[in-house]
Motif scaffolding. Structure first.
Motif, short mmCIF file in Angstrom:
data_model
loop_
_atom_site.label_atom_id
_atom_site.label_comp_id
_atom_site.label_asym_id
_atom_site.label_seq_id
_atom_site.Cartn_x
_atom_site.Cartn_y
_atom_site.Cartn_z
N THR A 98 -26.06 5.71 -1.50
CA THR A 98 -26.13 4.25 -1.71
C THR A 98 -25.02 3.58 -0.93
OG1 THR A 98 -27.03 4.54 -3.93
CG2 THR A 98 -26.07 2.41 -3.41
N TRP A 99 -25.36 2.51 -0.25
CA TRP A 99 -24.36 1.75 0.53
C TRP A 99 -23.39 1.10 -0.44
CZ3 TRP A 99 -22.67 -2.85 3.15
CH2 TRP A 99 -22.26 -2.63 4.48
N GLN A 100 -22.08 1.30 -0.23
CA GLN A 100 -21.05 0.87 -1.17
C GLN A 100 -20.29 -0.34 -0.64
OE1 GLN A 100 -20.78 2.36 -4.12
NE2 GLN A 100 -22.24 4.01 -3.67
N VAL A 101 -20.20 -1.37 -1.50
CA VAL A 101 -19.48 -2.60 -1.15
C VAL A 101 -18.32 -2.78 -2.11
CG1 VAL A 101 -19.62 -5.09 -0.84
CG2 VAL A 101 -21.60 -3.65 -0.28
N GLY A 102 -17.10 -2.70 -1.59
CA GLY A 102 -15.91 -2.96 -2.40
C GLY A 102 -15.48 -4.40 -2.28
N LEU A 103 -15.03 -4.99 -3.39
CA LEU A 103 -14.74 -6.43 -3.44
C LEU A 103 -13.25 -6.67 -3.69
CD1 LEU A 103 -17.71 -7.39 -5.79
CD2 LEU A 103 -17.72 -7.27 -3.29
N LEU A 104 -12.65 -7.49 -2.86
CA LEU A 104 -11.25 -7.91 -3.03
C LEU A 104 -11.22 -9.42 -3.03
CD1 LEU A 104 -11.25 -5.27 -0.79
CD2 LEU A 104 -8.86 -5.37 -1.52
N TYR A 135 -18.25 -0.99 3.13
CA TYR A 135 -17.89 -2.36 3.50
C TYR A 135 -16.95 -2.90 2.44
CZ TYR A 135 -18.54 -7.35 4.71
OH TYR A 135 -18.35 -8.67 5.08
N LEU A 136 -15.76 -3.35 2.86
CA LEU A 136 -14.83 -4.00 1.95
C LEU A 136 -14.87 -5.49 2.22
CD1 LEU A 136 -11.72 -1.64 1.81
CD2 LEU A 136 -13.58 -1.90 0.17
N ALA A 137 -15.34 -6.24 1.23
CA ALA A 137 -15.47 -7.69 1.35
C ALA A 137 -14.16 -8.33 0.89
CB ALA A 137 -16.64 -8.19 0.50
N VAL A 138 -13.37 -8.77 1.86
CA VAL A 138 -12.05 -9.34 1.58
C VAL A 138 -12.18 -10.86 1.49
CG1 VAL A 138 -9.66 -9.51 2.39
CG2 VAL A 138 -10.97 -7.41 2.78
N VAL A 155 -12.41 -3.84 -6.17
CA VAL A 155 -11.29 -3.02 -5.73
C VAL A 155 -9.97 -3.62 -6.18
CG1 VAL A 155 -10.05 -2.14 -3.70
CG2 VAL A 155 -12.55 -2.15 -3.73
N ALA A 156 -9.80 -4.92 -6.00
CA ALA A 156 -8.54 -5.58 -6.38
C ALA A 156 -8.84 -7.01 -6.79
CB ALA A 156 -7.55 -5.55 -5.22
N THR A 157 -8.03 -7.53 -7.70
CA THR A 157 -8.21 -8.88 -8.24
C THR A 157 -6.92 -9.66 -8.10
OG1 THR A 157 -7.57 -8.11 -10.45
CG2 THR A 157 -9.92 -8.09 -9.92
N PRO A 158 -6.97 -10.99 -8.24
CA PRO A 158 -5.74 -11.79 -8.21
C PRO A 158 -4.79 -11.35 -9.32
CG PRO A 158 -7.67 -13.20 -8.02
CD PRO A 158 -8.18 -11.83 -8.35
N GLY A 159 -3.51 -11.31 -9.00
CA GLY A 159 -2.51 -10.94 -10.00
C GLY A 159 -2.49 -9.47 -10.33
N ILE A 160 -3.11 -8.64 -9.49
CA ILE A 160 -3.14 -7.21 -9.77
C ILE A 160 -1.71 -6.67 -9.80
CG2 ILE A 160 -3.36 -6.57 -7.33
CD1 ILE A 160 -5.19 -4.28 -8.23
N ASP A 161 -1.44 -5.79 -10.76
CA ASP A 161 -0.13 -5.19 -10.91
C ASP A 161 -0.02 -4.01 -9.95
OD1 ASP A 161 2.30 -4.19 -11.63
OD2 ASP A 161 1.78 -3.72 -13.70
N GLU A 162 0.57 -4.25 -8.78
CA GLU A 162 0.63 -3.21 -7.78
C GLU A 162 1.46 -2.02 -8.22
OE1 GLU A 162 1.55 -4.55 -3.86
OE2 GLU A 162 0.53 -6.45 -4.12
N ASP A 173 -2.99 -3.32 0.18
CA ASP A 173 -3.54 -2.92 1.47
C ASP A 173 -3.79 -1.42 1.52
OD1 ASP A 173 -3.56 -5.45 2.46
OD2 ASP A 173 -1.62 -5.31 3.43
N GLU A 174 -2.96 -0.65 0.82
CA GLU A 174 -3.19 0.78 0.73
C GLU A 174 -4.52 1.07 0.05
OE1 GLU A 174 -1.87 4.94 1.05
OE2 GLU A 174 -1.57 3.08 2.13
N LEU A 175 -4.87 0.23 -0.93
CA LEU A 175 -6.16 0.39 -1.61
C LEU A 175 -7.32 0.21 -0.65
CD1 LEU A 175 -5.71 -1.40 -5.05
CD2 LEU A 175 -5.71 1.04 -4.58
N VAL A 176 -7.15 -0.68 0.32
CA VAL A 176 -8.20 -0.88 1.32
C VAL A 176 -8.48 0.43 2.04
CG1 VAL A 176 -8.78 -2.05 3.48
CG2 VAL A 176 -7.68 -3.33 1.63
N ARG A 177 -7.43 1.09 2.48
CA ARG A 177 -7.61 2.37 3.19
C ARG A 177 -8.20 3.42 2.26
NH1 ARG A 177 -5.00 6.99 3.58
NH2 ARG A 177 -3.26 6.27 2.31
N ILE A 178 -7.68 3.49 1.03
CA ILE A 178 -8.17 4.50 0.09
C ILE A 178 -9.64 4.28 -0.24
CG2 ILE A 178 -7.90 5.40 -2.26
CD1 ILE A 178 -4.93 4.71 -2.02
#
Length: 435
Positions: free
Chosen positions: A165-171, A209-212, A140-147, A196-201
């Protein structure tokens, strides 16, 4: 949703072989445990995966610090990966700001069970068991992401094609996303960052599940359709990291619901206690108050050393006596005499003594009144200005910049006021009136 039940362990910010900070002088055995603490925590994560027969291990960044990647860290990491490979446990890693993809490639021997995910452009990866898909993992998001380049519709990967399929997003660690318990703000204009808006989206787009991976504190945020979770560090790294630390066992049931269970992994635990002392506080009363504080904190399996900071503030002969080291040692002996048992971790105590002056002195002290006014009017302005300067600086995305940002985010205006008042009492509460 009807799926095949499975379980995995989520850990982050292991920081293999990074030294603990501000431990103070330690006895020989305790010092060795502190030096090995992050390695011990990782070994326990691996053991937990094997003992609980998990389907995979998920590491969301900062497994090690590339700039100080020691031989001990590399050996521990490769040994753990090999043990998991022998147990048929796949390992999925989201790269963090301290362990970028380039630090993994060519430096870590892959026993065949390691999958690295480092970009939002990466295709989703299927977690399998006996050839059957258990979950789909995507970045979902990586270090240094251009917001500034993010659209409100989120990355294309949010268009999840398979709702069964159970979906796991990674931050990954360093992406800037932090989890706070409670309800997330819905309007980004109210201070919600684009990450943080990406988390909601992501949740609204179908992620379960969003793995932060920030790892600053353990927290879970429940949203419609899914949850965002940060397991916190598996080992506290400094006196601010108080309490239990570990990883999280995620058990997904047939209906798609996830049950989260903390697994303690830390060998060293920090605790911090504050006690007010006055003229009527006797030695016995102080001992009893300290014992009650300690008894309320239950030791966890595997905790071998507790590093305890006592903040004693107030006035009176008892507090004055504790300014001497021999009195502090005597107090510790009395406290420990009633608490020692075979299961108790060894405890090391540090004292922070703050004596205050009388209320009469302060009421008649114009310098103290002026100092209070400065704290009231300027502290919030100073903290806000400092946060803006750090967040807007070019180096704020570096490792040290991230640490400073995290430290500033942990500070509240009231903390500045309270610390300022303590300093003011010490310097302005006695002596002649300042003109």
């Amino acid at each position: 949703m009807s799926i095949e039940p499975f379980r995995f362990i989520h850990a982050t910010n292991v920081r293999l072989d990074e030294p603990l900070q501000r431990t103070g002088p330690l006895e020989e055995d305790a010092r060795q445990i502190a030096e090995d603490a992050t390695l011990i925590a990782f070994d326990r994560i691996v053991e937990s995966c094997i003992d609980r027969d998990v389907d995979f291990l998920l590491l969301t960044g900062n497994v090690f610090v590339a700039e100080a990647f020691t031989v001990r860290a590399r050996i521990a990491l490769e040994r753990g990966l090999a043990l998991l490979a022998d147990a048929d446990v796949p390992v999925y890693v989201t790269c963090g700001d301290a362990d970028p993809l380039t630090a993994w490639q060519g430096r870590i021997t892959d026993p065949g069970n390691l999958t690295l995910l480092s970009s939002t452009d990466d295709d989703p990866v299927a977690a399998l068991r006996d050839g059957r898909v258990l979950a789909s993992l995507f970045v979902v998001a990586t270090p240094g992401i251009d917001e500034s380049a993010l659209s409100l519709s989120g990355p294309a990967i949010f268009r999840i094609p398979d709702s069964t399929t159970w979906q796991v997003g990674l931050l990954g660690a360093g992406s800037g996303a932090e989890v706070y318990p409670g309800e997330m703000q819905q309007d980004s204009s109210d201070g919600l960052s684009r990450v943080d808006e990406l988390v909601r989206i992501a949740i609204e787009g179908g992620a379960n599940y969003l793995a932060v991976g920030e790892g600053t504190a353990r927290a879970t945020l429940k949203l419609n359709g899914g949850i965002a979770h940060d397991p916190g560090r598996p080992q506290g790294m400094c006196p601010n990291d108080t309490g239990v630390h570990g990883c999280t066992l995620v058990e997904v049931s047939e209906d798609g619901r996830a049950r989260l269970t903390q697994i303690p992994t830390a060998a060293v635990r920090w605790e911090s206690y504050s006690i007010e002392v006055d003229d009527d506080t006797s030695w016995d009363a102080l001992v009893e108050a300290m014992q009650l504080q300690l008894m309320e904190a239950e030791p966890q399996p595997g905790e071998e050393v507790w590093l305890i900071d006592w903040h004693l503030a107030g006035a009176g002969q008892t507090l004055q006596a504790l300014c001497e080291e021999h009195a502090q040692r005597e107090l510790v002996e009395l406290v420990e005499a009633e608490l020692e048992s075979a299961e108790t971790p060894r405890r090391q105590h540090r004292f922070h003594i703050e004596t205050t002056c009388s209320a009469l002195d302060l009421e008649e002290n114009r310098a103290w009144a002026a100092w209070q006014e400065v704290l009231r009017t300027e502290s919030g302005r100073f903290l806000g200005s400092l946060r803006r300067e750090v967040h807007d600086s070019d180096w704020s995305r570096s490792e040290w910049g991230r640490r400073i940002r995290n430290s500033l985010d942990d500070i509240e205006n009231q903390q500045i006021v309270e610390q300022g008042e303590r300093i003011g009492r010490k310097w302005l509460g006695h002596g002649r009136e300042m003109q």
